[in-house]
Design an enzyme around this catalytic site. Structure first.
Site, PDB file in Angstrom:
ATOM      1  N   HIS A   1     -10.476  -8.043  -3.897  1.00  0.00           N
ATOM      2  CA  HIS A   1     -11.882  -7.671  -3.803  1.00  0.00           C
ATOM      3  C   HIS A   1     -12.758  -8.711  -4.498  1.00  0.00           C
ATOM      4  CE1 HIS A   1     -10.655  -3.904  -2.296  1.00  0.00           C
ATOM      5  NE2 HIS A   1     -10.972  -3.095  -3.285  1.00  0.00           N
TER       6      HIS A   1
ATOM      7  N   SER B   1      -6.591  -4.172   1.815  1.00  0.00           N
ATOM      8  CA  SER B   1      -5.499  -3.526   1.084  1.00  0.00           C
ATOM      9  C   SER B   1      -5.905  -2.202   0.452  1.00  0.00           C
ATOM     10  CB  SER B   1      -4.961  -4.465   0.003  1.00  0.00           C
ATOM     11  OG  SER B   1      -6.001  -4.851  -0.871  1.00  0.00           O
ATOM     12  N   GLY B   2      -7.184  -2.058   0.128  1.00  0.00           N
ATOM     13  CA  GLY B   2      -7.649  -0.811  -0.464  1.00  0.00           C
ATOM     14  C   GLY B   2      -7.400   0.383   0.436  1.00  0.00           C
TER      15      GLY B   2
ATOM     16  N   CYS C   1      -9.869   0.865  -7.757  1.00  0.00           N
ATOM     17  CA  CYS C   1      -9.773  -0.601  -7.830  1.00  0.00           C
ATOM     18  C   CYS C   1     -11.114  -1.262  -8.122  1.00  0.00           C
ATOM     19  CB  CYS C   1      -9.200  -1.136  -6.517  1.00  0.00           C
ATOM     20  SG  CYS C   1      -9.946  -0.432  -5.038  1.00  0.00           S
TER      21      CYS C   1
ATOM     22  N   LYS D   1     -17.529   6.683  -7.012  1.00  0.00           N
ATOM     23  CA  LYS D   1     -16.440   6.439  -7.965  1.00  0.00           C
ATOM     24  C   LYS D   1     -16.884   5.406  -8.998  1.00  0.00           C
ATOM     25  CE  LYS D   1     -12.687   7.463  -4.718  1.00  0.00           C
ATOM     26  NZ  LYS D   1     -11.645   6.896  -3.836  1.00  0.00           N
TER      27      LYS D   1
ATOM     28  N   ALA E   1       1.865   0.049   0.034  1.00  0.00           N
ATOM     29  CA  ALA E   1       1.483  -1.261  -0.497  1.00  0.00           C
ATOM     30  C   ALA E   1       1.494  -1.252  -2.022  1.00  0.00           C
ATOM     31  CB  ALA E   1       0.092  -1.650   0.021  1.00  0.00           C
TER      32      ALA E   1
END
Lengths: 373, 373
Positions: A281, A198-199, A168, A252, A49
């Site tokens: 997001h 999508s992450g 992200c 993170k 992706a």
């Protein structure tokens, strides 16, 4: 630079059926950026992706290049596709893939980055790595170009290096928080995320779509990528839990914020949740400041910040949503308000949305590469 | 009390196709609770999502009654349906509907409650009102039975009164926060919600389902209940914004918490977001305490609290989700961890899920009515 109409339709590109989402900004006619004086590029993980989005962003931004190596695992090697009117053959990724490469954009997972990132750098390539492999390694720049461009000092084409693209959630959060941090110094952030499929990659987006169809048809949903139903549900982020009760995704946000802001005292408490949304997001962020900052000043600051768009109309209840930012470059911020649980102007609450694949990954990486031009 | 097999299938009940969600707790064989010495009931708004759930909960809990008036707007009057083996005709709601009624469960919107709640109370009924009309009226008890049962002191059958059911988000939040508040005194709460469609009624649930089908088929989604696409999206709660930048839903959490806890000093900063989930809310809650409270003690306290179930397995990444609590009575709590942005044990982060229609509305109202028996 030659202007040309191209049909940029890389294969494997995940597309949901059309929605009322804002259309992609991709123009129907764009200029090719193939030119002899551009750097030679390599895309590692081109079938994923983010790999696919690297190509879209390079095209959209007229990124100059003299050549591109399209690299993926053996499974995809040999497949052909057209990019900017040229046909490419996907090559199997090996240590030899980086001979003569100036800039390598990596998005093929942490283990590939750990194995081949140093090899590419040793061969003289500047590696821009989208995995978490090197983010917290001392000496490796962790860069959001609008936030800490100074971290790129000394990195240049021709001198092998690894530069890390932040996670992200971190990018989207700090794009909005940093302009305020510069003025009033953030001392503590509470971040609650609403994270898209999508992450977890293109396969996760496909699973969400498949599951949704199955649930609507009364079937048992297929759970391969995630261990539980995602359609019409949400769950705590699927990364591993640390002994402190926070998961890796949350840590993170804590650790990358400290590195990017060069501030080991900043306190961050995140809760990361996956919601059944495709590719953007959302984050609800509460900021505590050392110096007072009223909401009107904050709105003004955010309105003038690069890469941000303010959507904050209380009268029409118009605020950022994932769909409003899908396929867009800018991070949207709204719901800007004084934190009514804090005295004075030492707290602000904001709501932020950003395209996870674009600014959350591919765009930020390409922007890092642009700093080398 | 006579035992009987019933086929409880009230019309208009919204059902998504079967999912992997936990099955309803409704038994296939339950006892009828029609008995001469039970109170006479009225259900106001019986055709709505909460009205239908009132009936399910009354059945599930063997709530005794001598009669039930099924009340709705003129549009639905005359329609027939079967409940606990008896056929009922829906009657048009008028001021005369409450003659001889002991307990009236209202869920037909604020304006109906404002108009007819006082009429019913004047006729001697105890009104349990699910709307926001009377929640903040001084003297009107605002009750979560597990949290502040003392607010019901003096309310009894035969003496007309209005009792308010709190907002769903408040109930779900305080079910988890109160046991900890009793031990360590909460001074500040940060609440971020992930709210289901059901909070906006059965039509909103149907719109989410319809939109999802439309998006998957490549069609433009129908937006009637909400002004924007809900499928594969999320947005700031659709209630009106106040001058302080918080919306009405958020201010309910602030003001109702103060009233229920009888604590005007408690600080609450909520952000309310709608997510594409059907009938259960999730809430990420950060608690600050006056006295230290470590996470293990907190987990123990929550494990022993009425109406709560702890789902908190870090090793298997098993935590509360909306699907795990859908059609369930208990509120689920997990992700119980020390807030790493605060010194010592003065902060905790938790993640809570609860069925919005059940404990968030109908169950809580029926539990209030049970306190009158």
């Amino acid at each position: 630079m030659q202007a040309a109409t191209i049909h940029h339709q890389p294969r494997l590109r995940h597309r949901l059926p059309p929605t009322t989402a804002a259309p992609s900004r991709r123009p129907t006619s764009i200029r090719m950026s193939l030119r002899d004086d551009g750097p030679s590029l390599a895309i590692v993980g081109v079938t994923g992706a983010v790999g696919q989005e690297f190509l879209s962003v390079l095209s959209d931004r007229d990124f100059p290049y003299s050549s591109i190596r399209m690299l993926a695992s053996r499974r995809s090697a040999g497949r052909r596709f057209t990019f900017e009117e040229r046909e490419y053959v996907i090559e199997e990724l090996t240590p030899d893939s980086f001979d003569g490469v100036d800039v390598a954009l990596f998005s093929a997972g942490g283990s590939v980055s750990r194995e081949l990132g140093p090899v590419a750098a040793a061969k003289g390539a500047v590696v821009v790595d989208n995995s978490s492999a090197f983010r917290m390694v001392p000496g490796v720049p962790l860069v959001i170009p609008e936030v800490n461009p100074e971290a790129m000092d000394g990195v240049r084409i021709g001198k092998g290096a690894i530069v890390a693209n932040p996670n992200c959630s971190t990018i989207i959060c700090l794009m909005a928080a940093t302009p305020l941090h510069r003025v009033a110094k953030v001392t503590r952030m509470v971040v609650d995320t609403y994270q898209a499929a999508s992450g977890a990659g293109a396969a996760a987006m496909e699973e969400l779509e498949l599951q949704t169809r199955e649930v609507l048809e009364g079937k048992k949903p297929t759970c391969k990528i995630f261990s539980q139903q995602y359609a019409f549900n949400l769950f705590s982020h699927n990364s591993a839990l640390q002994s402190n009760g926070y998961n890796e995704e949350e840590m993170k946000l804590v650790n990358e914020t400290r590195k990017i802001w060069s501030d080991n005292d900043i306190k961050v408490t995140p809760t990361c949740i996956r919601v059944p949304v495709m590719r953007a997001h959302a984050e609800s962020i509460k900021l505590q400041f050392e110096k007072p900052l009223d909401e009107n000043t904050a709105r003004e600051i955010l309105s003038n910040a690069a890469g941000l768009v303010v959507i904050d109309d209380r009268a029409t209840n118009s605020f950022p949503t994932p769909l409003k930012v899908s396929n867009k470059d800018d991070i949207a911020v709204g719901r800007i308000r004084r934190d009514l649980s804090m005295d004075g102007d030492y707290g602000l609450s904001i709501f932020v949305c950003g395209d996870q694949i674009r600014k959350g990954a591919a765009l930020n990486a390409v922007q890092i590469a642009e700093m080398l031009l």
